[in-house]
Design a protein around this motif. Structure first.
Motif, PDB file in Angstrom:
ATOM      1  N   PRO A 105       0.921  -1.088   0.078  1.00 33.02           N
ATOM      2  CA  PRO A 105      -0.034  -0.080  -0.093  1.00 33.02           C
ATOM      3  C   PRO A 105       0.828   1.165  -0.012  1.00 33.02           C
ATOM      4  CG  PRO A 105      -0.978  -1.553   1.764  1.00 33.02           C
ATOM      5  CD  PRO A 105       0.450  -2.138   1.152  1.00 33.02           C
ATOM      6  N   PRO A 106       0.493   2.551  -0.647  1.00 27.91           N
ATOM      7  CA  PRO A 106       1.376   3.588  -0.885  1.00 27.91           C
ATOM      8  C   PRO A 106       1.731   4.208   0.765  1.00 27.91           C
ATOM      9  CG  PRO A 106      -0.554   3.512  -2.264  1.00 27.91           C
ATOM     10  CD  PRO A 106      -0.826   2.459  -1.471  1.00 27.91           C
ATOM     11  N   ASP A 107       0.873   4.055   1.656  1.00 29.10           N
ATOM     12  CA  ASP A 107       1.169   4.712   2.948  1.00 29.10           C
ATOM     13  C   ASP A 107       2.085   3.665   3.702  1.00 29.10           C
ATOM     14  OD1 ASP A 107      -0.646   6.506   2.540  1.00 29.10           O
ATOM     15  OD2 ASP A 107      -2.356   5.329   3.735  1.00 29.10           O
ATOM     16  N   ASP A 108       2.527   2.524   3.410  1.00 23.92           N
ATOM     17  CA  ASP A 108       3.570   1.677   3.902  1.00 23.92           C
ATOM     18  C   ASP A 108       4.765   1.525   3.044  1.00 23.92           C
ATOM     19  OD1 ASP A 108       1.643   0.974   5.964  1.00 23.92           O
ATOM     20  OD2 ASP A 108       0.553  -0.456   4.747  1.00 23.92           O
ATOM     21  N   ARG A 109       4.710   2.413   2.049  1.00 22.63           N
ATOM     22  CA  ARG A 109       6.087   1.925   1.282  1.00 22.63           C
ATOM     23  C   ARG A 109       7.240   2.594   1.695  1.00 22.63           C
ATOM     24  NH1 ARG A 109       3.032   3.419  -4.840  1.00 22.63           N
ATOM     25  NH2 ARG A 109       1.797   1.478  -4.709  1.00 22.63           N
ATOM     26  N   GLU A 140      26.816   1.704   0.110  1.00 25.10           N
ATOM     27  CA  GLU A 140      27.426   1.634  -1.399  1.00 25.10           C
ATOM     28  C   GLU A 140      27.051   2.775  -2.126  1.00 25.10           C
ATOM     29  OE1 GLU A 140      29.513  -0.758  -1.746  1.00 25.10           O
ATOM     30  OE2 GLU A 140      29.125  -1.544   0.146  1.00 25.10           O
ATOM     31  N   GLY A 141      26.380   3.879  -1.464  1.00 25.36           N
ATOM     32  CA  GLY A 141      26.066   4.914  -2.466  1.00 25.36           C
ATOM     33  C   GLY A 141      24.668   4.896  -3.159  1.00 25.36           C
ATOM     34  N   GLY A 142      23.904   3.854  -3.010  1.00 26.63           N
ATOM     35  CA  GLY A 142      22.845   3.689  -3.785  1.00 26.63           C
ATOM     36  C   GLY A 142      21.601   3.817  -3.063  1.00 26.63           C
ATOM     37  N   THR A 143      20.408   3.574  -3.625  1.00 29.91           N
ATOM     38  CA  THR A 143      19.167   3.818  -3.122  1.00 29.91           C
ATOM     39  C   THR A 143      18.272   2.624  -3.242  1.00 29.91           C
ATOM     40  OG1 THR A 143      18.317   4.874  -5.070  1.00 29.91           O
ATOM     41  CG2 THR A 143      19.140   6.314  -3.488  1.00 29.91           C
ATOM     42  N   LEU A 144      17.136   2.236  -2.385  1.00 30.52           N
ATOM     43  CA  LEU A 144      16.175   1.394  -2.606  1.00 30.52           C
ATOM     44  C   LEU A 144      14.816   2.032  -2.354  1.00 30.52           C
ATOM     45  CD1 LEU A 144      15.374  -1.842  -2.828  1.00 30.52           C
ATOM     46  CD2 LEU A 144      15.998  -2.036  -0.578  1.00 30.52           C
ATOM     47  N   THR A 145      14.011   1.579  -3.429  1.00 27.46           N
ATOM     48  CA  THR A 145      12.684   2.394  -3.403  1.00 27.46           C
ATOM     49  C   THR A 145      11.691   1.015  -3.624  1.00 27.46           C
ATOM     50  OG1 THR A 145      12.556   3.240  -5.512  1.00 27.46           O
ATOM     51  CG2 THR A 145      13.282   4.723  -3.500  1.00 27.46           C
ATOM     52  N   VAL A 146      10.203   1.178  -3.338  1.00 30.44           N
ATOM     53  CA  VAL A 146       9.362   0.253  -3.692  1.00 30.44           C
ATOM     54  C   VAL A 146       8.225   1.179  -4.402  1.00 30.44           C
ATOM     55  CG1 VAL A 146       8.008   0.415  -1.672  1.00 30.44           C
ATOM     56  CG2 VAL A 146       7.812  -1.576  -3.224  1.00 30.44           C
ATOM     57  N   GLU A 147       7.660   0.658  -5.392  1.00 26.16           N
ATOM     58  CA  GLU A 147       6.668   1.169  -6.351  1.00 26.16           C
ATOM     59  C   GLU A 147       5.381   0.023  -6.593  1.00 26.16           C
ATOM     60  OE1 GLU A 147       8.345   2.660  -9.862  1.00 26.16           O
ATOM     61  OE2 GLU A 147       9.319   4.004  -8.695  1.00 26.16           O
ATOM     62  N   ALA A 148       4.348   0.365  -7.269  1.00 25.17           N
ATOM     63  CA  ALA A 148       3.619  -0.610  -7.761  1.00 25.17           C
ATOM     64  C   ALA A 148       3.878  -1.040  -8.862  1.00 25.17           C
ATOM     65  CB  ALA A 148       2.015   0.006  -7.714  1.00 25.17           C
ATOM     66  N   ARG A 190       1.130  -4.685 -13.656  1.00 19.25           N
ATOM     67  CA  ARG A 190       0.205  -5.834 -13.579  1.00 19.25           C
ATOM     68  C   ARG A 190      -0.138  -6.303 -12.263  1.00 19.25           C
ATOM     69  NH1 ARG A 190       2.450  -9.769 -18.006  1.00 19.25           N
ATOM     70  NH2 ARG A 190       4.411  -9.570 -16.690  1.00 19.25           N
ATOM     71  N   GLY A 191       0.136  -5.465 -11.267  1.00 20.18           N
ATOM     72  CA  GLY A 191      -0.007  -5.644  -9.919  1.00 20.18           C
ATOM     73  C   GLY A 191       1.114  -6.291  -9.321  1.00 20.18           C
ATOM     74  N   GLY A 192       1.174  -6.141  -7.852  1.00 20.37           N
ATOM     75  CA  GLY A 192       2.411  -6.691  -7.207  1.00 20.37           C
ATOM     76  C   GLY A 192       3.345  -5.563  -6.964  1.00 20.37           C
ATOM     77  N   ALA A 193       4.649  -5.805  -6.659  1.00 20.49           N
ATOM     78  CA  ALA A 193       5.396  -4.804  -6.051  1.00 20.49           C
ATOM     79  C   ALA A 193       6.580  -4.658  -7.127  1.00 20.49           C
ATOM     80  CB  ALA A 193       5.775  -4.776  -4.671  1.00 20.49           C
ATOM     81  N   ILE A 194       7.491  -3.274  -7.135  1.00 18.97           N
ATOM     82  CA  ILE A 194       8.723  -3.332  -7.922  1.00 18.97           C
ATOM     83  C   ILE A 194       9.685  -2.720  -6.909  1.00 18.97           C
ATOM     84  CG2 ILE A 194       9.842  -2.538  -9.630  1.00 18.97           C
ATOM     85  CD1 ILE A 194       7.397  -2.236 -11.440  1.00 18.97           C
ATOM     86  N   PHE A 195      10.528  -3.606  -6.490  1.00 11.03           N
ATOM     87  CA  PHE A 195      11.557  -3.002  -5.644  1.00 11.03           C
ATOM     88  C   PHE A 195      12.613  -2.462  -6.418  1.00 11.03           C
ATOM     89  CE2 PHE A 195       9.160  -5.239  -2.793  1.00 11.03           C
ATOM     90  CZ  PHE A 195       9.455  -4.616  -1.290  1.00 11.03           C
ATOM     91  N   ARG A 196      13.350  -1.167  -6.627  1.00 11.32           N
ATOM     92  CA  ARG A 196      14.076  -0.754  -7.409  1.00 11.32           C
ATOM     93  C   ARG A 196      15.354  -0.162  -6.823  1.00 11.32           C
ATOM     94  NH1 ARG A 196      11.080   3.148 -11.406  1.00 11.32           N
ATOM     95  NH2 ARG A 196      10.663   0.860 -12.349  1.00 11.32           N
ATOM     96  N   ILE A 197      16.488  -0.669  -7.230  1.00 11.27           N
ATOM     97  CA  ILE A 197      17.752  -0.483  -6.775  1.00 11.27           C
ATOM     98  C   ILE A 197      18.510   0.637  -7.711  1.00 11.27           C
ATOM     99  CG2 ILE A 197      20.059  -1.477  -6.055  1.00 11.27           C
ATOM    100  CD1 ILE A 197      18.608  -4.200  -5.518  1.00 11.27           C
ATOM    101  N   ARG A 198      18.954   1.373  -7.373  1.00  9.91           N
ATOM    102  CA  ARG A 198      19.858   2.397  -8.174  1.00  9.91           C
ATOM    103  C   ARG A 198      21.334   2.471  -7.501  1.00  9.91           C
ATOM    104  NH1 ARG A 198      14.965   5.207  -8.990  1.00  9.91           N
ATOM    105  NH2 ARG A 198      14.895   5.950 -11.407  1.00  9.91           N
ATOM    106  N   LEU A 199      22.242   2.115  -8.280  1.00 11.49           N
ATOM    107  CA  LEU A 199      23.739   2.229  -7.791  1.00 11.49           C
ATOM    108  C   LEU A 199      24.637   3.093  -8.808  1.00 11.49           C
ATOM    109  CD1 LEU A 199      24.263  -1.426  -6.940  1.00 11.49           C
ATOM    110  CD2 LEU A 199      24.236   0.503  -5.356  1.00 11.49           C
ATOM    111  N   PRO A 200      25.387   4.074  -8.467  1.00 11.98           N
ATOM    112  CA  PRO A 200      25.957   4.766  -9.229  1.00 11.98           C
ATOM    113  C   PRO A 200      27.051   4.012 -10.057  1.00 11.98           C
ATOM    114  CG  PRO A 200      26.962   5.028  -6.841  1.00 11.98           C
ATOM    115  CD  PRO A 200      25.777   4.126  -6.917  1.00 11.98           C
TER     116      PRO A 200
END
Length: 469
Positions: free
Chosen positions: A397-401, A436-444, A447-457
């Protein structure tokens, strides 16, 4: 309050007073010198006027014995010929020394003319038996009979010297008083300026003594550096308060999480001791393993909180690391993992940390997926390596991301502790990636479910690794 020699107020007062003293001395010397030069120029002018008046009479043919000479006491005048013999002198004038007669030009003026060249010097004259200092002007004149004479006229320096002395004494008398005023004003202004600092120090001392981090130091209404210091101090206290609260919560949650498996393990051992035939070695082993993993996670978090780095970063091919971590899970996968590599980014960091973070995210995705888990690796804006881990589960849920990355947070309170873990995996993953200088976020997911997105330089060197596994 006692005065401390090393205090900021004392040092500021001494420094300000010393600077003003030096400035006043320099300014006073400049004033005295300028005044003296001005008075000398005025004396030169008066002397020259007197000399030209006498020279004009000689140029007009007035004999030296009939010259109209000024008062000798104020403007002593002496006329000498080319051999230095005195041909005329003011009344009661007995001697002149230090005149500039010897410095005159050898080219004599024409008959009946006065020379334009004037020599100035400081000397003395004896008038009526008293010798005094004078400023002399000397010039040449040629009489109509062709005789070249030198006229020496002086102006008394007593008045000028008295004026310079009066000004000098006034400055010397006023200097201590002015310095006392500067010191007093500086002391008072500095005390007023440092009063908020004293209040900040006092409040900090009380906060330290009481250990009450909810208190804040007073912020003055002024918009100066002291107000900035107070605001920064309050921000530091707020951050410290949050850190302490976080540590307390961490200790409480860790104690709770450790208590349950230990209690369960103790219960099983007590049952096994009373009824050996009911001993469940597999269950005991599972509890011990889970307890071991929890202890390892808590130790890792403690090291991260302490700011531990201690690893020399090395180039890492993300595609190879991704396939390696996915391959470790295929034998016991609940759902297959699809890998799509659109680029071969190279990053700089710790392979163990990145592997641990990726492993935690894959475990989380497989735990919540309904049928599949997919991973996409690509580059973004030639600056970032981006890895998306997608599952087709219920999503977040958006409020829990943001809340899911907090420690000991489990959104599904109804699921078993065995299935849900201790709620540390995502927190550890984000903190490891942050190191390590990166980030971790979660999005919807689309097609349903969750996307955990890692960004690293990205590292400066890249390895081509395109394809789909």
């Amino acid at each position: 309050m006692p005065v401390r020699i090393g205090s900021v107020r004392a040092r500021t007062t001494v420094a300000a007073t010393a600077v003003v003293a030096v400035a006043l001395v320099v300014a006073g010397l400049a004033v005295v010198l300028l005044l003296r030069a001005s008075l000398d120029r005025q004396s030169d002018l008066q002397s020259e006027v007197s000399a030209r008046e006498v020279a004009s009479q000689l140029a007009a043919g007035v004999p030296a014995t009939r010259l109209d000479l000024p008062d000798s006491e104020e403007h002593p005048v002496q006329v000498v010929d080319s051999s230095g013999r005195v041909v005329a002198a003011g009344e009661d004038l007995s001697a002149i020394s230090g005149s500039a007669a010897a410095e005159q030009d050898d080219d004599a003026p024409k008959r009946g003319m006065v020379s334009d060249d004037v020599g100035h010097s400081t000397g003395s004259a004896t008038v009526d038996g008293e010798t005094a200092g004078y400023r002399f002007a000397s010039l040449q004149v040629t009489t109509p009979r062709g005789e070249t004479l030198t006229v020496n006229a002086g102006t008394d320096l007593a008045t000028a010297r008295e004026a310079v002395g009066t000004v000098t004494k006034a400055m010397l008398a006023g200097l201590p008083l002015l310095l006392a005023v500067v010191a007093g004003v500086t002391w008072l202004v500095t005390r007023r300026a440092l009063r908020p600092v004293a209040a900040i120090r006092t409040e900090l001392a009380e906060i330290t003594a009481s250990s009450d981090l909810t208190r804040r130091v007073p912020v003055p209404s002024s918009r100066d550096e002291v107000a900035g210091l107070a605001r920064t101090t309050n921000e530091t206290l707020a951050a410290l308060e949050r850190s302490v609260e976080r540590q307390r919560g961490f200790v409480a949650d860790a104690s709770h999480e450790l208590r349950n498996p230990i209690a369960a393990l103790r219960t099983e051992l007590e049952v096994a001791a009373a009824h050996p035939e009911l001993l469940d070695l597999d269950g005991l082993t599972e509890e011990v393993v889970r307890l071991q993993r929890l202890a390892a996670d808590l130790l890792l978090l403690a090291r991260l909180d302490a700011g531990e780095r201690g690893v020399t970063p090395k180039p890492i091919v993300l595609a190879g690391l991704l396939r390696e971590e996915a391959g470790r899970r295929r034998a016991a996968d609940r759902f297959p993992i699809g890998i799509e590599v659109e680029a071969g980014p190279l990053v700089l960091g710790s392979r163990d940390r990145l592997a641990r973070a990726l492993g935690n995210l894959l475990d989380n995705a497989q735990r919540h997926a309904s049928s599949e888990v997919n991973i996409t690796l690509r580059e973004e804006n030639d600056r970032w390596a981006v890895m998306d881990i997608t599952d087709d589960g219920p999503g977040v849920p958006p409020d829990d991301r943001e809340r899911i990355f907090e420690r000991f947070v489990r959104l599904d309170d109804a699921r078993s502790r065995d299935d849900g873990g201790a709620g540390l995996g995502l927190a550890i993953a984000r903190e490891l990636l942050g190191v390590e200088g990166g980030t971790l976020t979660v999005e919807a997911a689309p097609r349903g479910g969750a996307i955990f997105r890692i960004r690293l330089p990205l590292h400066t060197v890249r390895v081509g690794d395109h394809g789909r596994a």
